[in-house]
Design an enzyme around this catalytic site. Structure first.
Site, PDB file in Angstrom:
ATOM      1  N   GLU A 145       0.827  -1.200   0.000  1.00  0.00           N
ATOM      2  CA  GLU A 145       0.000   0.000   0.000  1.00  0.00           C
ATOM      3  C   GLU A 145       0.869   1.259   0.000  1.00  0.00           C
ATOM      4  O   GLU A 145       1.829   1.366   0.762  1.00  0.00           O
ATOM      5  CB  GLU A 145      -0.901   0.006   1.238  1.00  0.00           C
ATOM      6  CG  GLU A 145      -1.792   1.223   1.357  1.00  0.00           C
ATOM      7  CD  GLU A 145      -2.590   1.233   2.645  1.00  0.00           C
ATOM      8  OE1 GLU A 145      -3.517   2.052   2.752  1.00  0.00           O
ATOM      9  OE2 GLU A 145      -2.294   0.411   3.544  1.00  0.00           O
ATOM     10  N   LYS A 149      -9.614   2.769  -3.499  1.00  0.00           N
ATOM     11  CA  LYS A 149     -10.123   2.230  -2.247  1.00  0.00           C
ATOM     12  C   LYS A 149     -11.534   2.729  -1.972  1.00  0.00           C
ATOM     13  O   LYS A 149     -11.828   3.915  -2.136  1.00  0.00           O
ATOM     14  CB  LYS A 149      -9.184   2.605  -1.101  1.00  0.00           C
ATOM     15  CG  LYS A 149      -9.471   1.859   0.199  1.00  0.00           C
ATOM     16  CD  LYS A 149      -8.407   2.167   1.248  1.00  0.00           C
ATOM     17  CE  LYS A 149      -8.637   1.343   2.505  1.00  0.00           C
ATOM     18  NZ  LYS A 149      -7.636   1.657   3.560  1.00  0.00           N
ATOM     19  N   CYS A 172      -5.731  -2.783   2.432  1.00  0.00           N
ATOM     20  CA  CYS A 172      -5.648  -2.684   3.891  1.00  0.00           C
ATOM     21  C   CYS A 172      -6.951  -3.060   4.581  1.00  0.00           C
ATOM     22  O   CYS A 172      -7.387  -4.200   4.552  1.00  0.00           O
ATOM     23  CB  CYS A 172      -5.192  -1.273   4.266  1.00  0.00           C
ATOM     24  SG  CYS A 172      -4.758  -1.076   6.012  1.00  0.00           S
TER      25      CYS A 172
END
Length: 507
Positions: free
Chosen positions: A268, A324, A380
């Site tokens: 990430e 995301k 994540c």
């Protein structure tokens, strides 16, 4: 009569038992103790108010240990110890209100229903886990079913998902507790029946898990050589101008060595500069990947119309961008920003100005030896959302997870996060390639088994073979909220039956 201090202490200890049953401790039988202890306290509470009190104390222990990694996150940005303790403690006390509400509602409305302990309490437990997934953006952490991750029974997640596993555990805990209470009351015959029931439930679930593991529901879509790269760049300097060149040099040197790898995954925000600020470097990476017939996927920041996104991008034989969808409060955006930003460093983190994707996202396509594949991209915290991963993974051959667990420091967080990720592999029957900044990176097969993993706080290149999957597990084909709808429906039916029974008596 005042509530016994011993019962109050028992509520806290029951809450602590839950995270102790999960990674990194993995004392999984304690989950039965924790959940069963919660049910017992709700069963003996003399009022809805006392049920709420026991629930809140349970939540204090549950979150106090379970999300203690928040303190480590604050220490990563050098928050004063006293302030980090206050903020972490305050957060845990507020989160404990979830279980206070769970206890109050049970005591006020559900305790008098038929099979209150044996069935109602477990159903209500699962509905509260689901509620916590989405309320105020969600905190889907420390679910009961994760205790089964490394056990054969965990393979049932490919059919019923994490909520189904939580329901099995909750019902088993309730049956065991009821059998204990029956023995205490002298009704050994009824106790024996309940012991037999819990044994049949668990043995049957284990048998199904052994006979039909997650991988048995899907077929092989080919074998690829894959790699997860772990940079171990110190979080305190990662975003500094002085670290930009060393970061690019690290990833440039790493990819140069990987000549025979089909798919390379960087963590990430591996690229801490916007792509248009490092065009030459990314052009070289893209050309290298194409020349080698190699797909490269990296976490990066992207920008559009002045808005910043936490994203994954494909280079070489991979293409496209994923943005995301579920952001982390305070880590990627600041709730009540006008009031909180600037008060302390924790409210002004380098990535705390992100916005979520404005539309549904799709898997990242890539090609190896002329064969097309799709990778389900997960960033994540998104790994904790079973519905989101389910949607992305349905038509993908593998799941690629990138994370920056450096924020957790040396705490429980990275281990819990990895265990959560394993469950997503089982549910979807998909292998997972997981790259993190400082660990724990891993290669996970379609049964959720960790094939390889890195240590924390070291630079590492995890390379191995991965069997991709095609076709879908029952979890991917059945309605997403099936267990939730069945649980809610069963509670509603019991409530109506009890109401009608009371109505008949009153007439």
């Amino acid at each position: 009569m005042k509530t016994s201090w011993l019962l109050s202490l028992s509520a806290i200890l029951a809450g602590i038992a839950v995270p102790l049953s999960l990674a990194p401790f993995n004392f999984w039988p304690l989950m039965f103790v924790g959940v069963g202890g919660f049910f017992y306290l709700q069963h003996i509470a003399r009022s809805a108010k006392e049920s709420a009190w026991f629930g809140w104390l349970f939540g204090v222990g549950y979150f106090g240990l379970g999300v203690s990694w928040i303190y480590g996150s604050m220490q990563t940005v050098d928050t004063p110890i006293w302030l980090a303790l206050i903020l972490t403690g305050g957060f845990c006390l507020l989160m404990a209100l979830f279980h206070a509400f769970q206890g109050w509602f049970y005591g006020r409305f559900l305790r008098q229903l038929p099979w209150a302990l044996l069935l109602v309490a477990p159903l209500w437990w699962v509905l509260n886990e689901w509620f916590r997934e989405w309320f105020l953006t969600g905190m889907p952490w420390l679910y009961a079913g994760y205790a089964f991750t490394d056990l054969p029974i965990g393979q049932l997640a490919a059919i019923v998902g994490i909520y189904g596993l939580s329901l099995i555990l909750a019902v088993s805990s309730a049956l065991g507790l009821s059998a204990f209470l029956q023995i205490r009351s002298g009704d050994r015959r009824k106790a024996l029946g309940q012991v037999v029931a819990v044994v049949l439930l668990l043995v049957g679930s284990v048998t199904v898990g052994i006979l039909r593991p997650a991988s048995s529901w899907v077929d092989s879509a080919g074998v690829l050589e894959v790699a997860a790269v772990q940079s171990n760049i110190d979080q305190r300097v990662k975003w500094s101008a002085a670290q930009q060149r060393p970061t690019l040099e690290f990833y440039g040197d790493s990819i140069t060595r990987m000549k025979n790898v089909d798919l390379v995954l960087w963590p990430e925000a591996a690229m801490t500069r916007l792509p248009d600020k490092i065009p030459y470097f990314l052009s070289q990476i893209d050309t290298l990947g194409k020349n080698r017939d190699q797909a490269i996927i990296t976490g990066t920041l992207t920008q559009e119309d002045g808005r910043y996104f936490n994203a994954m991008r494909g280079y070489g034989q991979a293409s496209g961008e994923y943005r995301k969808q579920h952001l982390v409060p305070f880590g990627e955006y600041v709730p009540l920003e006008n009031w909180l930003r600037g008060l302390i460093a924790f409210f002004d983190l380098p990535m705390s100005t992100m916005i979520p994707a404005g539309e549904p996202q799709a898997p990242i396509p890539f090609e190896v030896a002329g064969q097309p594949y799709f990778a389900a991209p997960v960033i994540c915290y998104e790994a904790a959302y079973p519905g989101l991963v389910r949607q992305l993974a349905r038509d993908a051959g593998l799941i690629t997870v990138v994370s920056n667990d450096a924020w957790f420091g040396d705490s429980l967080g990275p281990h819990q996060h990895l265990q959560i990720t394993q469950m997503r592999a089982i549910e979807n029957g998909r292998p997972i390639l997981r790259a993190t900044q400082n660990g724990i990176s891993a290669l996970i097969d379609a049964n959720g088994r960790i094939v390889q993993r890195t240590d924390q706080f070291v630079s590492a290149e995890l390379i191995g073979e991965m069997t991709l999957s095609q076709n879908r597990t029952p979890f991917q084909t059945l309605p997403r909220a099936l267990v939730i709808w069945l649980s809610g429906g069963a509670l509603l039916i019991l409530f109506i039956l009890n109401w009608r029974k009371n109505s008949v008596r009153s007439t």
